[in-house]
Design a protein around this motif. Structure first.
Motif, PDB file in Angstrom:
ATOM      1  N   GLU A  64       3.974  -3.399  13.629  1.00  0.00           N
ATOM      2  CA  GLU A  64       4.550  -4.642  14.164  1.00  0.00           C
ATOM      3  C   GLU A  64       5.098  -5.576  13.085  1.00  0.00           C
ATOM      4  O   GLU A  64       5.932  -6.425  13.376  1.00  0.00           O
ATOM      5  CB  GLU A  64       3.498  -5.379  15.008  1.00  0.00           C
ATOM      6  N   THR A  65       4.617  -5.396  11.857  1.00  0.00           N
ATOM      7  CA  THR A  65       5.017  -6.353  10.824  1.00  0.00           C
ATOM      8  C   THR A  65       5.796  -5.713   9.672  1.00  0.00           C
ATOM      9  O   THR A  65       6.249  -6.413   8.779  1.00  0.00           O
ATOM     10  CB  THR A  65       3.763  -7.043  10.220  1.00  0.00           C
ATOM     11  N   ILE A  66       5.927  -4.392   9.712  1.00  0.00           N
ATOM     12  CA  ILE A  66       6.527  -3.689   8.562  1.00  0.00           C
ATOM     13  C   ILE A  66       7.962  -4.188   8.285  1.00  0.00           C
ATOM     14  O   ILE A  66       8.757  -4.381   9.206  1.00  0.00           O
ATOM     15  CB  ILE A  66       6.497  -2.152   8.789  1.00  0.00           C
ATOM     16  N   ASP A  67       8.235  -4.399   7.012  1.00  0.00           N
ATOM     17  CA  ASP A  67       9.582  -4.785   6.607  1.00  0.00           C
ATOM     18  C   ASP A  67      10.297  -3.472   6.260  1.00  0.00           C
ATOM     19  O   ASP A  67      10.202  -2.967   5.150  1.00  0.00           O
ATOM     20  CB  ASP A  67       9.496  -5.723   5.396  1.00  0.00           C
ATOM     21  N   LEU A  68      10.964  -2.917   7.267  1.00  0.00           N
ATOM     22  CA  LEU A  68      11.527  -1.570   7.163  1.00  0.00           C
ATOM     23  C   LEU A  68      13.051  -1.644   7.169  1.00  0.00           C
ATOM     24  O   LEU A  68      13.636  -2.301   8.023  1.00  0.00           O
ATOM     25  CB  LEU A  68      11.028  -0.781   8.381  1.00  0.00           C
ATOM     26  N   ARG A  69      13.642  -0.987   6.195  1.00  0.00           N
ATOM     27  CA  ARG A  69      15.111  -1.023   6.109  1.00  0.00           C
ATOM     28  C   ARG A  69      15.640   0.393   5.900  1.00  0.00           C
ATOM     29  O   ARG A  69      15.143   1.121   5.037  1.00  0.00           O
ATOM     30  CB  ARG A  69      15.501  -1.918   4.926  1.00  0.00           C
ATOM     31  N   LEU A  70      16.610   0.782   6.736  1.00  0.00           N
ATOM     32  CA  LEU A  70      17.268   2.079   6.557  1.00  0.00           C
ATOM     33  C   LEU A  70      18.661   1.779   6.018  1.00  0.00           C
ATOM     34  O   LEU A  70      19.412   1.031   6.637  1.00  0.00           O
ATOM     35  CB  LEU A  70      17.408   2.823   7.884  1.00  0.00           C
ATOM     36  N   ALA A  71      18.985   2.319   4.859  1.00  0.00           N
ATOM     37  CA  ALA A  71      20.318   2.065   4.299  1.00  0.00           C
ATOM     38  C   ALA A  71      21.027   3.401   4.125  1.00  0.00           C
ATOM     39  O   ALA A  71      20.408   4.397   3.757  1.00  0.00           O
ATOM     40  CB  ALA A  71      20.191   1.353   2.965  1.00  0.00           C
ATOM     41  N   TYR A  72      22.312   3.404   4.426  1.00  0.00           N
ATOM     42  CA  TYR A  72      23.091   4.628   4.302  1.00  0.00           C
ATOM     43  C   TYR A  72      23.919   4.511   3.027  1.00  0.00           C
ATOM     44  O   TYR A  72      24.878   3.757   2.975  1.00  0.00           O
ATOM     45  CB  TYR A  72      23.963   4.762   5.553  1.00  0.00           C
ATOM     46  N   ILE A  73      23.472   5.209   1.975  1.00  0.00           N
ATOM     47  CA  ILE A  73      24.134   5.065   0.678  1.00  0.00           C
ATOM     48  C   ILE A  73      24.594   6.437   0.196  1.00  0.00           C
ATOM     49  O   ILE A  73      23.795   7.386   0.133  1.00  0.00           O
ATOM     50  CB  ILE A  73      23.156   4.428  -0.354  1.00  0.00           C
ATOM     51  N   ASP A  74      25.892   6.539  -0.156  1.00  0.00           N
ATOM     52  CA  ASP A  74      26.481   7.803  -0.632  1.00  0.00           C
ATOM     53  C   ASP A  74      26.142   8.978   0.285  1.00  0.00           C
ATOM     54  O   ASP A  74      25.705  10.043  -0.174  1.00  0.00           O
ATOM     55  CB  ASP A  74      25.995   8.114  -2.066  1.00  0.00           C
ATOM     56  N   GLY A  75      26.296   8.765   1.566  1.00  0.00           N
ATOM     57  CA  GLY A  75      26.096   9.852   2.517  1.00  0.00           C
ATOM     58  C   GLY A  75      24.648  10.230   2.753  1.00  0.00           C
ATOM     59  O   GLY A  75      24.351  11.287   3.308  1.00  0.00           O
ATOM     60  N   LYS A  76      23.726   9.397   2.325  1.00  0.00           N
ATOM     61  CA  LYS A  76      22.315   9.739   2.486  1.00  0.00           C
ATOM     62  C   LYS A  76      21.554   8.528   3.003  1.00  0.00           C
ATOM     63  O   LYS A  76      21.811   7.405   2.570  1.00  0.00           O
ATOM     64  CB  LYS A  76      21.773  10.134   1.103  1.00  0.00           C
ATOM     65  N   THR A  77      20.630   8.764   3.942  1.00  0.00           N
ATOM     66  CA  THR A  77      19.817   7.657   4.440  1.00  0.00           C
ATOM     67  C   THR A  77      18.711   7.380   3.441  1.00  0.00           C
ATOM     68  O   THR A  77      17.987   8.290   3.039  1.00  0.00           O
ATOM     69  CB  THR A  77      19.174   8.011   5.801  1.00  0.00           C
ATOM     70  N   ARG A  78      18.614   6.116   3.026  1.00  0.00           N
ATOM     71  CA  ARG A  78      17.509   5.747   2.131  1.00  0.00           C
ATOM     72  C   ARG A  78      16.618   4.757   2.844  1.00  0.00           C
ATOM     73  O   ARG A  78      17.085   3.904   3.591  1.00  0.00           O
ATOM     74  CB  ARG A  78      18.071   5.194   0.820  1.00  0.00           C
ATOM     75  N   VAL A  79      15.328   4.926   2.639  1.00  0.00           N
ATOM     76  CA  VAL A  79      14.348   4.137   3.396  1.00  0.00           C
ATOM     77  C   VAL A  79      13.593   3.216   2.453  1.00  0.00           C
ATOM     78  O   VAL A  79      13.105   3.652   1.402  1.00  0.00           O
ATOM     79  CB  VAL A  79      13.358   5.089   4.123  1.00  0.00           C
ATOM     80  N   PHE A  80      13.513   1.936   2.843  1.00  0.00           N
ATOM     81  CA  PHE A  80      12.821   0.948   2.017  1.00  0.00           C
ATOM     82  C   PHE A  80      11.722   0.285   2.843  1.00  0.00           C
ATOM     83  O   PHE A  80      11.943  -0.088   3.992  1.00  0.00           O
ATOM     84  CB  PHE A  80      13.793  -0.133   1.528  1.00  0.00           C
ATOM     85  N   VAL A  81      10.549   0.149   2.260  1.00  0.00           N
ATOM     86  CA  VAL A  81       9.455  -0.589   2.892  1.00  0.00           C
ATOM     87  C   VAL A  81       9.088  -1.720   1.940  1.00  0.00           C
ATOM     88  O   VAL A  81       8.754  -1.463   0.773  1.00  0.00           O
ATOM     89  CB  VAL A  81       8.229   0.326   3.140  1.00  0.00           C
ATOM     90  N   ASP A  82       9.166  -2.948   2.440  1.00  0.00           N
ATOM     91  CA  ASP A  82       8.886  -4.119   1.602  1.00  0.00           C
ATOM     92  C   ASP A  82       9.669  -4.031   0.280  1.00  0.00           C
ATOM     93  O   ASP A  82       9.109  -4.242  -0.808  1.00  0.00           O
ATOM     94  CB  ASP A  82       7.386  -4.224   1.280  1.00  0.00           C
ATOM     95  N   ASP A  83      10.936  -3.606   0.384  1.00  0.00           N
ATOM     96  CA  ASP A  83      11.829  -3.479  -0.779  1.00  0.00           C
ATOM     97  C   ASP A  83      11.468  -2.373  -1.774  1.00  0.00           C
ATOM     98  O   ASP A  83      12.073  -2.277  -2.830  1.00  0.00           O
ATOM     99  CB  ASP A  83      11.974  -4.829  -1.504  1.00  0.00           C
ATOM    100  N   THR A  84      10.457  -1.555  -1.451  1.00  0.00           N
ATOM    101  CA  THR A  84      10.165  -0.399  -2.292  1.00  0.00           C
ATOM    102  C   THR A  84      10.833   0.813  -1.654  1.00  0.00           C
ATOM    103  O   THR A  84      10.689   1.033  -0.449  1.00  0.00           O
ATOM    104  CB  THR A  84       8.634  -0.130  -2.335  1.00  0.00           C
ATOM    105  N   GLU A  85      11.547   1.605  -2.453  1.00  0.00           N
ATOM    106  CA  GLU A  85      12.178   2.784  -1.864  1.00  0.00           C
ATOM    107  C   GLU A  85      11.140   3.882  -1.641  1.00  0.00           C
ATOM    108  O   GLU A  85      10.379   4.234  -2.545  1.00  0.00           O
ATOM    109  CB  GLU A  85      13.306   3.315  -2.760  1.00  0.00           C
TER     110      GLU A  85
END
Ligand code: DC
Length: 226
Positions: A64-85
């Protein structure tokens, strides 16, 4: 194609969902959402907090609180949690071994479903997962059930892990996939099943490009009809 469709690709582990979904998204200029990566990110954070899958309340709080970010960089999905990859870490055998149990926790599914509906609200998205066409987005424009034989799926995962430097036994991997399929298919909440209106695409003998073309054709037909 002007209308922005919502495309749901569900199926078991190793069927090629993420590869196919990413290519379809790229060709259509859509956003790709790897929903399994979201469950994996929650699991990764639970493990890094020293939790096991029995700690349902604590894991729900994480979801419920996770700071989750999915970024699409150079054709690949990168996943960040609390700004840590955590792109690589969420594919570790430890996370893979625990994620199906985490995905069975009702509060975790509710949090992820809420997030996904919000992200998919405006269309122009391709989502891959287990319950997208049946539960998360039952009104998705295109629904695909992508599958392959267990032998083929285990072989693909084995190659993928080998490339990443993980040495695993093929037979063991087959057992793990069977076990994960079982948990995903038999869970009470939003189990992995083919939606009645999903098109079955079997990739055991079909190439990635073949699967992509099947989906793009369905998209074209759909936009022509509306
Ligand atoms: O696709 P994957 O192997 O990265 O998915 C990891 C786990 O997450 C899988 O065992 C089932 C779960 N999952 C789910 O329950 N619902 C989704 N929409 C996506 C994944």
């Amino acid at each position: 194609m002007t209308q922005k469709l919502t495309i749901a690709i569900d199926g078991p582990a190793g069927a090629g969902k993420s590869t196919v979904a990413q290519i379809v998204a790229r060709r259509l200029g859509y956003i790709y959402l790897d929903t399994g990566a979201m469950y994996r990110a929650v699991t990764w954070k639970a493990i890094s907090c020293g939790l096991t899958s029995n700690a349902a309340m604590e894991i729900i709080a994480i979801a419920e609180t996770i700071d989750l970010r999915l970024a699409y960089i150079d054709g690949k999905t990168r996943v960040f949690v609390d700004d840590t990859e955590v792109t690589g870490d969420i594919r570790s055998p430890e996370v893979t071994g625990m994620v199906s149990a985490v995905a069975q926790i009702a509060g975790v599914r509710e949090a992820m479903t809420r997030l996904l509906r919000e992200l998919a609200r405006d269309g122009g998205v391709v989502l891959d997962g287990r319950d997208i066409g049946t539960y998360v987005l039952p009104d998705a424009d295109i629904k695909i059930f992508l599958t392959a034989s267990i032998e083929e799926r285990a072989k693909r995962r084995w190659l993928e892990l080998k490339e990443k430097g993980y040495a695993v036994d093929l037979e063991q991997l087959k057992d793990d996939i069977r076990c994960r399929d079982d948990m995903d298919c038999k869970r009470e909440l939003a189990p992995l099943v083919r939606a009645k209106d999903a098109v079955l695409v079997d990739t055991t003998e079909l190439s990635i490009e073949g699967a992509v073309q099947t989906i793009l054709k369905l998209c074209e037909e759909k936009t022509r009809r509306v």
